[in-house]
Scaffold this active site. Structure first.
Site, PDB file in Angstrom:
ATOM      1  N   SER A   1      -9.867   2.121   2.516  1.00  0.00           N
ATOM      2  CA  SER A   1      -8.966   2.879   1.666  1.00  0.00           C
ATOM      3  C   SER A   1      -7.938   2.016   0.935  1.00  0.00           C
ATOM      4  O   SER A   1      -7.275   2.472   0.004  1.00  0.00           O
ATOM      5  CB  SER A   1      -8.210   3.910   2.528  1.00  0.00           C
ATOM      6  OG  SER A   1      -7.373   3.245   3.489  1.00  0.00           O
TER       7      SER A   1
ATOM      8  N   SER B   1     -10.458  -0.261   6.865  1.00  0.00           N
ATOM      9  CA  SER B   1      -9.870  -0.139   5.531  1.00  0.00           C
ATOM     10  C   SER B   1      -9.088  -1.351   5.054  1.00  0.00           C
ATOM     11  O   SER B   1      -8.553  -1.333   3.945  1.00  0.00           O
ATOM     12  CB  SER B   1      -8.981   1.108   5.456  1.00  0.00           C
ATOM     13  OG  SER B   1      -9.772   2.271   5.455  1.00  0.00           O
TER      14      SER B   1
ATOM     15  N   LYS C   1       0.835  -1.210   0.000  1.00  0.00           N
ATOM     16  CA  LYS C   1       0.000   0.000   0.000  1.00  0.00           C
ATOM     17  C   LYS C   1       0.868   1.258   0.000  1.00  0.00           C
ATOM     18  O   LYS C   1       1.880   1.336   0.713  1.00  0.00           O
ATOM     19  CB  LYS C   1      -0.928  -0.013   1.222  1.00  0.00           C
ATOM     20  CG  LYS C   1      -1.935   1.138   1.240  1.00  0.00           C
ATOM     21  CD  LYS C   1      -2.891   1.025   2.426  1.00  0.00           C
ATOM     22  CE  LYS C   1      -3.906   2.169   2.446  1.00  0.00           C
ATOM     23  NZ  LYS C   1      -4.851   2.068   3.576  1.00  0.00           N
TER      24      LYS C   1
END
Length: 507
Positions: free
Chosen positions: A159, A183, A84
């Site tokens: 997210s 998330s 990420k």
């Protein structure tokens, strides 16, 4: 995707590690297979923001050399991973999905990044995300939306939507995410994979670009529970660079995932999340079937009431923006990142205002303003202070529940993946995607989402959320693995095998 010997991109992380360790393939060959997969499908999925083929292959060759030299790198040595874009990395940009950090190359690795490297994992690239992790759909990224491999017109969650999409599309067997209000678990649920939020403080936040410091928690994505446990173990543990890090041994998550037995365990169904209010009928149907399955496997199912969970969402959306308004003050155009209007005619304050106006997206601005207001003189006690009191009540609900049961279960999300753009102009509808996941962030306890079937209405994945007390992460893996094993026996394979062709280019 099949899992045949000739299809390395279809293998699990544990299988790939075994093939590499035994010399049947190399880390470089595995990396090449996944780079080819990324090249074939990411034009449609848009899971990645940055992939440097030369850097990836150099990493893989280095791992092969270390293994050949007899180094013991751990059980995931040589396996590719999608990372990420909120974790700092010295060899590739870190943008947090924001224009204000476009092209920024950090001078240091996050602790999670460093531990991945030490364990011999090969970082394929950085994945797309909602800007500064603020969102539930990855539509808030400054670099375009990621798409759900089950249906390219739908969101992959957020997210950490780029990471979940990468794993579900077989571009990587593993990925990292961060979970501030759901998330990791929410994107895992809507893409039909496994995602875990470890105990807060069980995985290091050092080098993670901060959203809400009392909530942010790095965790793993994988296509099965064992792979998630292996990754969880690889990067977790005490870190002296993180003042909130827990100085205890990592719970035995891999052992629990291999055990996969719930006989005699007490499973609590959260009454407030099982009533169906606001939830999709197909989600509730699969959840109820999962509860019945747990009972058939020997667990004792008990309904428990956590009345203050209903206040978790408003409390979270005061606490998280308040912390964000403080954390994002560092992006001031003076030290790093974007700088706008610095032509020698403007003051530092004017340059700062212009930079933040252009560099931050609408959702980030919304949360900064909300948080600044909640912390302002005359309003602190009424808003932020009151939200912290509610947080305490939620913790007490958890404590009471865990006196009666070993784990708690609920649906992971109220609905399946919604169409891209459907909630773009309705922030409240977007926030409701995290309705069931937020309580665990406010408490800091671990939670996992495992696939439990497809909704009748749209044929899209549904997730089962399993929560456990702080530092009992092994329990969520034990229960999750038992559910996974029983359901895969029933389905004749993983849920992803039921997906439509993930993208045309994969054929």
């Amino acid at each position: 995707m099949s899992g045949s010997n000739g299809d390395l991109a279809g293998r699990t992380a544990a299988e790939l590690a075994e093939l590499i360790a035994s010399g049947q393939t190399s880390s470089a060959e595995v990396a090449r297979a996944h780079l080819d997969r990324v090249a074939a499908v990411d034009g449609k999925v848009h899971a990645f923001l940055h992939v440097d083929e030369e850097t990836v292959l150099a990493q893989a060759r280095r791992v092969d050399e270390r293994l050949a030299a007899g180094e013991d790198l751990g059980p995931l040595a040589g396996v590719p991973i999608a990372h990420k874009d909120v974790f700092t990395t010295t060899d590739m940009p870190t943008t947090a999905g924001s224009k204000i950090l476009e092209g920024w190359r950090p001078p240091y690795d996050s602790t999670v990044t460093a531990r991945l490297r030490e364990a011999g994992l090969v970082i394929l690239g950085k994945t797309n995300m909602d800007e500064f992790a603020m969102g539930s759909s990855t539509e808030n990224s400054a670099y375009g939306v990621s798409r759900n491999p089950w249906d390219l017109d739908r969101i992959p969650g957020g997210s950490s939507g780029g990471s979940s999409a990468a794993v579900a599309a077989y571009q990587a067997p593993l990925a990292t995410g961060t979970d501030t209000g759901g998330s990791i678990r929410q994107p895992a649920a809507v893409t039909g994979i496994v995602g875990t939020k470890p105990t807060y403080g069980g995985s290091s936040r050092y080098g993670v670009i901060a959203f809400a410091s009392s909530l942010d928690t790095p965790g793993p994505f994988a296509r099965n529970v064992l792979d998630a446990a292996l990754l969880h173990e690889a990067f977790s543990g005490h870190d002296r660079m993180d003042s909130t890090s827990i100085d205890q041994a990592v719970p035995p998550v891999v052992e629990a995932a291999r055990r996969a037995d719930v006989a005699g365990m007490r499973v609590g169904v959260v009454k407030e999340f099982a009533t169906g209010e606001g939830a999709q009928a197909g989600v509730l149907a699969r959840f109820n079937e999962a509860v019945e399955l747990l009972e058939s496997l020997g667990a004792k199912v008990v309904e428990v009431s956590c009345p203050n969970f209903t206040y978790a969402l408003p409390a979270y959306y005061l606490i998280a923006p308040s912390e964000a308004s403080s954390n994002l003050a560092r992006f001031d155009a003076m030290r790093y990142g974007l700088r706008v209007g610095d032509d020698g005619t403007r003051s530092a304050e004017e340059v700062m205002a212009l930079t933040r106006a252009e560099g931050f997206g609408p959702e980030v601005k919304r949360r900064i303003m909300l948080g600044t207001y909640a912390l302002s003189s005359g309003y602190y006690d009424a808003y932020y202070g009151k939200a912290q009191q509610v947080r305490t009540l939620i913790s007490r609900d958890f404590a009471t529940a865990y006196e009666q049961v070993d784990v708690l279960v609920s649906p992971t999300t109220p609905t399946t993946a919604f169409p891209i753009g459907e909630r773009a102009d309705d922030p409240m509808a977007m926030y409701l995607a995290d309705l069931y996941t937020i309580p665990s962030n406010l408490e800091g306890n671990p939670g996992i989402s495992v696939p439990c079937g497809l909704a009748d209405e749209d044929g899209l994945p549904v997730g089962l959320q399993i929560m456990a007390p702080v530092m009992h992460d092994d329990r969520v893996y034990r229960v999750g693995a038992a559910v996974e094993r029983a359901l895969e026996d029933r389905w004749g394979g993983p849920l992803l095998a039921k997906a439509p062709e993930l993208v045309e280019a994969a054929k």
